[in-house]
Design a protein around this motif. Structure first.
Motif, short mmCIF file in Angstrom:
data_model
loop_
_atom_site.label_atom_id
_atom_site.label_comp_id
_atom_site.label_asym_id
_atom_site.label_seq_id
_atom_site.Cartn_x
_atom_site.Cartn_y
_atom_site.Cartn_z
N VAL A 1 -11.86 -19.78 18.39
CA VAL A 1 -12.68 -20.15 17.24
C VAL A 1 -13.96 -20.61 17.78
O VAL A 1 -13.99 -21.53 18.61
CB VAL A 1 -11.71 -20.98 16.41
CG1 VAL A 1 -12.50 -21.53 15.23
CG2 VAL A 1 -10.39 -20.60 15.93
N SER B 1 -17.37 -22.71 16.66
CA SER B 1 -18.34 -23.34 15.77
C SER B 1 -19.15 -24.28 16.39
O SER B 1 -19.13 -24.77 17.51
CB SER B 1 -17.23 -23.88 14.56
OG SER B 1 -16.72 -25.14 15.49
N ALA C 1 -13.68 -23.33 10.85
CA ALA C 1 -13.09 -22.96 12.13
C ALA C 1 -11.54 -23.73 11.86
O ALA C 1 -10.52 -22.97 12.39
CB ALA C 1 -13.51 -24.08 13.33
N GLY D 1 -13.53 -22.71 22.10
CA GLY D 1 -12.74 -22.35 20.91
C GLY D 1 -11.37 -21.67 21.29
O GLY D 1 -10.64 -21.43 20.36
#
Length: 283
Positions: free
Chosen positions: A130, A132, A141, A200
């Motif tokens: 993820v 962000s 997210a 992420g």
């Protein structure tokens, strides 16, 4: 097949040396170079090895099986074991991509990894990613994390979570973690998300939840020598029950049988909130 004389002997043995199953054995997380081994690798005959990023491992061969063990990888061998049950594989070909699929060879047998996730009873060593950078993106997210966990849960445990709620704002950073609140079968538990890097990638683990199918698997394993290949176990207290809270010192009963009239009642004592338990026959 059990008879009245055989049962007390088995009870004595298990009472002196109870079986303890834990997801938190002495595991060493996979190194960056070893992470290509993570995942479930299946051979054409259905046998498999399952390797987790936290150093855990499962395997199933034609004559033995381990769930929740420890995996050790060297340049030439893969070892997976739990207590006295161990298996060493010779790595004849490290993981490599072929025609869009990842394969490796152990003892000359080809294993295929059809998915990038590897899960244990209540945890996932799969690495999802993820990305962000801003507060608004982190809110998105959180939704992505929830979506990936829900998808992974359905693939590996069947069914759906009742609910899952992760914090909206958090810092994506290697070794950072967040706690999400979840529930299944009306049982609340905590889902811990562990970030693997600053990009992420993450894995998750559930705390406060016991998977009954895994308890039943261990009961079957213990009693198979006495009851034979038709050994069965039932740990549910109601129809279709799959889970129960994992609370230290909580106890419940399972039934082990040979599929006929021979039955033994087993006491399960929960050790902690991570799914560890102790098994001892009581009748």
């Amino acid at each position: 097949m059990f008879n009245r004389l055989a049962i007390p002997a088995l009870i004595t043995t298990l009472a002196v040396a109870p079986v303890v199953v834990s997801c938190s054995s002495n595991k060493v997380p996979l190194s960056t170079q070893q992470q290509m081994y993570a995942g479930k690798w299946v051979a054409s005959d259905g046998t498999f090895v399952n390797i987790y990023l936290d150093g855990g491992g499962d395997f199933k061969t034609s004559n033995s099986e381990v769930t929740g063990g420890t995996a050790t990888i060297t340049d030439k061998t893969l070892k997976i074991g739990l207590g006295p049950i161990k298996k060493e594989f010779k790595i004849t070909q490290p993981p490599q991509e072929q025609n869009g699929k990842f394969t490796m060879q152990l003892d000359g047998i080809t294993y295929t990894n059809n998915q990038s996730s590897a899960t244990n009873p209540v945890s996932s060593s799969s690495v999802s990613e993820v990305k962000s950078t801003t507060t608004e993106e982190k809110s998105q997210a959180a939704k992505e994390i929830e979506s990936k966990i829900i998808q992974s849960w359905g693939q590996n445990f069947g069914g759906q979570l009742d609910s899952l709620n992760c914090p909206s704002e958090f810092e994506i950073k290697a070794d950072n973690s967040i706690n999400c609140q979840a529930s299944v079968e009306n049982i609340p538990f905590q889902m811990k998300v562990n970030f693997q890097d600053n990009e992420g990638s993450f894995n998750w683990e559930a705390k406060g939840l016991l998977v009954l199918a895994k308890v039943e698997d261990k009961v079957v394993e213990v009693f198979r020598q006495s009851y034979g290949a038709k050994t069965q176990a039932d740990c549910s207290t109601s129809r279709n029950q799959k889970y129960r809270p994992s609370i230290a010192q909580d106890t419940f009963e399972c039934k082990a049988s040979d599929g006929g009239q021979n039955t033994t009642t087993v006491k399960i004592t929960v050790q902690d909130d991570e799914g560890s338990f102790q098994l001892s026959p009581i009748s």
